[in-house]
Write a protein that holds these residues in place. Structure first.
Motif, mmCIF file in Angstrom:
data_model
loop_
_atom_site.group_PDB
_atom_site.id
_atom_site.type_symbol
_atom_site.label_atom_id
_atom_site.label_comp_id
_atom_site.label_asym_id
_atom_site.label_seq_id
_atom_site.Cartn_x
_atom_site.Cartn_y
_atom_site.Cartn_z
ATOM 1 N N LYS A 1 -42.570 15.426 12.900
ATOM 2 C CA LYS A 1 -43.836 15.280 13.636
ATOM 3 C C LYS A 1 -43.774 16.111 14.925
ATOM 4 O O LYS A 1 -44.712 16.839 15.268
ATOM 5 C CB LYS A 1 -44.058 13.803 13.945
ATOM 6 N N GLU A 2 -42.645 16.003 15.613
ATOM 7 C CA GLU A 2 -42.490 16.679 16.899
ATOM 8 C C GLU A 2 -42.428 18.206 16.711
ATOM 9 O O GLU A 2 -42.988 18.955 17.494
ATOM 10 C CB GLU A 2 -41.227 16.176 17.606
ATOM 11 N N LEU A 3 -41.774 18.653 15.626
ATOM 12 C CA LEU A 3 -41.724 20.099 15.364
ATOM 13 C C LEU A 3 -43.102 20.624 14.992
ATOM 14 O O LEU A 3 -43.520 21.692 15.452
ATOM 15 C CB LEU A 3 -40.775 20.377 14.194
ATOM 16 N N SER B 1 -28.895 7.750 20.839
ATOM 17 C CA SER B 1 -29.463 8.270 19.599
ATOM 18 C C SER B 1 -30.455 7.266 19.038
ATOM 19 O O SER B 1 -30.375 6.071 19.334
ATOM 20 C CB SER B 1 -28.352 8.529 18.578
ATOM 21 N N GLY B 2 -31.375 7.795 18.240
ATOM 22 C CA GLY B 2 -32.381 6.934 17.621
ATOM 23 C C GLY B 2 -33.665 6.928 18.428
ATOM 24 O O GLY B 2 -33.703 7.371 19.573
ATOM 25 N N THR B 3 -34.714 6.431 17.781
ATOM 26 C CA THR B 3 -36.023 6.397 18.428
ATOM 27 C C THR B 3 -36.186 5.075 19.179
ATOM 28 O O THR B 3 -35.313 4.213 19.125
ATOM 29 C CB THR B 3 -37.133 6.521 17.369
ATOM 30 N N VAL C 1 -35.609 16.108 22.544
ATOM 31 C CA VAL C 1 -35.855 16.314 23.972
ATOM 32 C C VAL C 1 -36.105 17.802 24.247
ATOM 33 O O VAL C 1 -36.995 18.158 25.028
ATOM 34 C CB VAL C 1 -34.691 15.751 24.821
ATOM 35 N N ALA C 2 -35.358 18.682 23.581
ATOM 36 C CA ALA C 2 -35.597 20.131 23.734
ATOM 37 C C ALA C 2 -37.036 20.463 23.335
ATOM 38 O O ALA C 2 -37.713 21.267 23.993
ATOM 39 C CB ALA C 2 -34.606 20.924 22.895
ATOM 40 N N LEU C 3 -37.530 19.820 22.273
ATOM 41 C CA LEU C 3 -38.915 20.051 21.837
ATOM 42 C C LEU C 3 -39.920 19.549 22.868
ATOM 43 O O LEU C 3 -40.906 20.233 23.165
ATOM 44 C CB LEU C 3 -39.183 19.340 20.507
ATOM 45 N N ILE D 1 -28.871 18.443 26.054
ATOM 46 C CA ILE D 1 -27.739 18.298 25.132
ATOM 47 C C ILE D 1 -27.284 16.841 25.031
ATOM 48 O O ILE D 1 -26.163 16.563 24.645
ATOM 49 C CB ILE D 1 -26.575 19.225 25.542
ATOM 50 N N GLY D 2 -28.156 15.930 25.391
ATOM 51 C CA GLY D 2 -27.831 14.513 25.234
ATOM 52 C C GLY D 2 -27.538 13.861 26.576
ATOM 53 O O GLY D 2 -27.421 14.530 27.606
ATOM 54 N N TYR D 3 -27.429 12.552 26.510
ATOM 55 C CA TYR D 3 -27.319 11.736 27.726
ATOM 56 C C TYR D 3 -26.060 10.881 27.704
ATOM 57 O O TYR D 3 -25.388 10.765 26.683
ATOM 58 C CB TYR D 3 -28.547 10.818 27.820
HETATM 59 P P1 NAP Z 1 -29.838 14.809 20.413
HETATM 60 O O1 NAP Z 1 -30.841 14.452 19.396
HETATM 61 O O2 NAP Z 1 -28.479 14.216 20.319
HETATM 62 O O3 NAP Z 1 -29.708 16.408 20.429
HETATM 63 C C1 NAP Z 1 -28.790 17.044 21.269
HETATM 64 C C2 NAP Z 1 -28.710 18.512 20.900
HETATM 65 O O4 NAP Z 1 -27.860 19.161 21.851
HETATM 66 C C3 NAP Z 1 -28.089 18.769 19.526
HETATM 67 O O5 NAP Z 1 -28.809 19.817 18.910
HETATM 68 C C4 NAP Z 1 -26.668 19.216 19.870
HETATM 69 O O6 NAP Z 1 -26.118 20.130 18.943
HETATM 70 C C5 NAP Z 1 -26.899 19.948 21.172
HETATM 71 N N1 NAP Z 1 -25.703 20.060 21.990
HETATM 72 C C6 NAP Z 1 -24.868 19.059 22.368
HETATM 73 N N2 NAP Z 1 -23.889 19.544 23.152
HETATM 74 C C7 NAP Z 1 -24.121 20.872 23.268
HETATM 75 C C8 NAP Z 1 -23.464 21.922 23.954
HETATM 76 N N3 NAP Z 1 -22.372 21.688 24.684
HETATM 77 N N4 NAP Z 1 -23.966 23.181 23.867
HETATM 78 C C9 NAP Z 1 -25.071 23.410 23.125
HETATM 79 N N5 NAP Z 1 -25.744 22.464 22.447
HETATM 80 C C10 NAP Z 1 -25.270 21.203 22.526
HETATM 81 O O7 NAP Z 1 -30.327 14.427 21.886
HETATM 82 P P2 NAP Z 1 -31.753 14.431 22.606
HETATM 83 O O8 NAP Z 1 -32.582 15.565 22.183
HETATM 84 O O9 NAP Z 1 -31.390 14.231 24.024
HETATM 85 O O10 NAP Z 1 -32.426 13.099 22.072
HETATM 86 C C11 NAP Z 1 -31.837 11.813 22.302
HETATM 87 C C12 NAP Z 1 -32.460 10.802 21.354
HETATM 88 O O11 NAP Z 1 -33.792 10.523 21.751
HETATM 89 C C13 NAP Z 1 -32.521 11.285 19.939
HETATM 90 O O12 NAP Z 1 -32.259 10.235 19.053
HETATM 91 C C14 NAP Z 1 -33.957 11.749 19.803
HETATM 92 O O13 NAP Z 1 -34.446 11.766 18.473
HETATM 93 C C15 NAP Z 1 -34.671 10.727 20.660
HETATM 94 N N6 NAP Z 1 -35.960 11.258 21.090
HETATM 95 C C16 NAP Z 1 -37.028 11.016 20.278
HETATM 96 C C17 NAP Z 1 -38.260 11.536 20.621
HETATM 97 C C18 NAP Z 1 -39.434 11.267 19.713
HETATM 98 O O14 NAP Z 1 -39.290 10.527 18.740
HETATM 99 N N7 NAP Z 1 -40.594 11.857 19.959
HETATM 100 C C19 NAP Z 1 -38.420 12.300 21.774
HETATM 101 C C20 NAP Z 1 -37.309 12.538 22.569
HETATM 102 C C21 NAP Z 1 -36.075 12.004 22.212
HETATM 103 P P3 NAP Z 1 -25.048 19.667 17.834
HETATM 104 O O15 NAP Z 1 -25.859 19.013 16.771
HETATM 105 O O16 NAP Z 1 -24.419 20.933 17.421
HETATM 106 O O17 NAP Z 1 -24.109 18.706 18.518
#
Ligand code: NAP
Length: 430
Positions: A202-204, A348-350, A150-152, A307-309
């Motif tokens: 892919k996303e990076l 988590s997960g796609t 999501v950050a990307l 930082i997640g949902y």
């Molecule tokens: P994520 O993959 O769980 O990443 C969350 C990031 O936030 C991690 O780097 C985590 O670091 C960090 N974080 C958590 N708490 C924090 C805090 N208090 N301070 C600083 N950093 C913190 O979540 P997401 O990016 O929201 O993605 C959710 C899911 O959707 C994932 O499975 C993702 O792969 C998927 N998604 C897929 C795509 C795609 O395939 N194109 C696109 C968007 C989302 P730590 O590792 O240190 O905990």
């Protein structure tokens, strides 16, 4: 006849419906708060990732089968309660996803200009809840917190030129605001290191091909190259991308800097955020991060926390607060009540991860309900909603909304999304 209600019409909901509809003697109602289906596909997946969004055609195939019905614009909790659904259906499956941001629990998180990714992503994707977000794009510095996909997405959308949105379905208000954006420095903060990212290759890799933006990594943050051999192949590919970003000069007008071992500890500003105070971290043996006491400040007029949902709790439904999801035994919450997808597993997960999950929960439900208990089901819901003057949006109605969105599209764009529930209902003449 057995009756199943699925709450939520996103990927988890439709994959579950796909399995259920193959059984005979079943009626499946997919209920959604919005008049439009597909949840995260419509309002979460990035608008420039149309190939991922195309999976909605598969859900459409399920939605158009005889025993599946879309019941849109019906709010569970307001128009009908969970208890009422459990009384009406043999099984109720919560496929409500995880639409709320995990809170950023640091001082200053309530300042103006500090936004969670759910809101920012919803804004550029036309979610009616976030159409009025109006994120401030008037300062050069933006800090994006988190090292996941999501950050990307967020960094890439902030960095793209109007031309790079060709063929996407980004909504007009976001396209226009981004076209006038003053953002020039995007800092992605990771509290751990390059080997601990949650980003996929892919996303990076996409960041390396942006028209006016270069991603940059400080070589000092990277572990010795030989250590990459220990990584699983996907992660190794991702780290290879990060290594390639160490070579980028500041040739392009926008920079995307990866700042690793960097933990935001406070946000400062006068009503609106101006600075992020960051503490350097190191990793413990178990790869968790801890602060070193060394801090520095980054200028930022906008901070987006990715930082997640979490899944919003529903009164009376068991919930795991630490994990931000419903408490269930492999999907069984209470008799007659189930969870699937992010509501069950956490966020988590796609999209594809929900396919086996939906199939498994669908089969579990079929086994549990047997031939059904003669419940009122569909006609019962219809009577209840009619008594409350609630008129659901049908799948046929949705197709009319979609046709209007497609007809309004310009410049080869796939559609011009309606961004308010009123506009969607107006398209139906309501
Ligand atoms: P994520 O993959 O769980 O990443 C969350 C990031 O936030 C991690 O780097 C985590 O670091 C960090 N974080 C958590 N708490 C924090 C805090 N208090 N301070 C600083 N950093 C913190 O979540 P997401 O990016 O929201 O993605 C959710 C899911 O959707 C994932 O499975 C993702 O792969 C998927 N998604 C897929 C795509 C795609 O395939 N194109 C696109 C968007 C989302 P730590 O590792 O240190 O905990």
């Amino acid at each position: 006849m057995r009756h199943v209600a699925i709450v939520g019409s996103g990927p988890a909901g439709y994959y579950t419906a796909e399995t259920l509809q193959k059984a005979d003697d079943i009626a499946v109602d997919v209920i959604d708060r919005l008049p439009v289906p597909y949840g995260l596909i419509r309002t979460g997946v990035a608008p420039d990732h149309q190939s991922i969004k195309a999976v909605s055609r598969r859900y459409e195939g399920t939605a158009l089968t005889d025993n599946v019905r879309f019941v849109g614009h019906v709010s569970v909790g307001t128009d009908v309660t969970i208890d009422e659904l459990v009384a009406l259906y043999d099984a109720v499956i919560l496929a409500t996803g995880a639409p709320n941001d995990r809170p950023l629990d640091i001082p200053g998180a309530d300042l103006g200009g500090v936004i969670g990714s759910a809101a920012f992503v919803g804004w550029y994707n036309g979610h009616p809840d976030f159409a009025d977000l109006n994120p401030p794009l008037d300062a050069p510095g933006v800090v994006v917190i988190g090292n996941g996909n999501v950050a990307l997405d967020v960094a890439r959308i902030l960095a793209k030129t109007p031309g790079e949105f060709a063929g996407s379905d980004i909504v007009a208000h976001a396209r226009d605001a981004l076209a006038g954006s003053a953002v020039r420095h995007i800092q992605i903060l990771g509290r751990r290191g390059p080997h601990q990212i949650a980003m996929t290759p892919k996303e990076l890799g996409e960041l390396g091909h942006l028209e006016r933006a270069s991603p940059r990594v400080d070589p000092a943050d990277l572990p010795p190259e030989g250590d990459d051999a220990l990584l699983e192949p996907g992660m190794r590919k991702s780290v290879t991308h990060l290594r390639s970003f160490t070579a980028n000069p500041v040739a392009k007008p926008v920079t995307i800097d990866f700042d690793f071992f960097a933990m935001p500890v406070a946000l400062e500003g006068d009503g609106r955020v101006q600075r992020v105070i960051v503490e350097r971290t190191t990793l413990d043996a178990d790869l968790t991060s801890h602060g070193t006491g060394e801090t520095y400040a980054l200028d930022a007029g906008l901070v987006i926390s990715c930082i997640g949902y979490q899944t919003p709790p529903i009164p009376g439904v068991p919930y795991e607060h630490g994990r931000g999801r419903f408490a269930s035994d492999e999907g069984r919450i209470l008799p007659g009540l189930y969870a699937v997808g992010w509501a069950r597993r956490g966020p988590s997960g796609t999209i594809g991860t929900n396919k086996p999950d939906g199939a498994r929960i669908g089969e579990m439900v079929l086994e549990d309900i047997g031939r059904g208990a003669g419940k009122a089901g569909r006609p019962g819901l219809d009577a209840l909603l009619a008594s409350r003057d609630v008129t659901p949006v049908t799948f046929r109605d949705w197709r009319r909304i979609e046709e209007a969105e497609v007809a309004a599209a310009l410049d080869g764009r796939p559609r011009e999304k309606f961004t308010s529930i009123e506009a969607m209902l107006t398209a139906l003449g309501r």
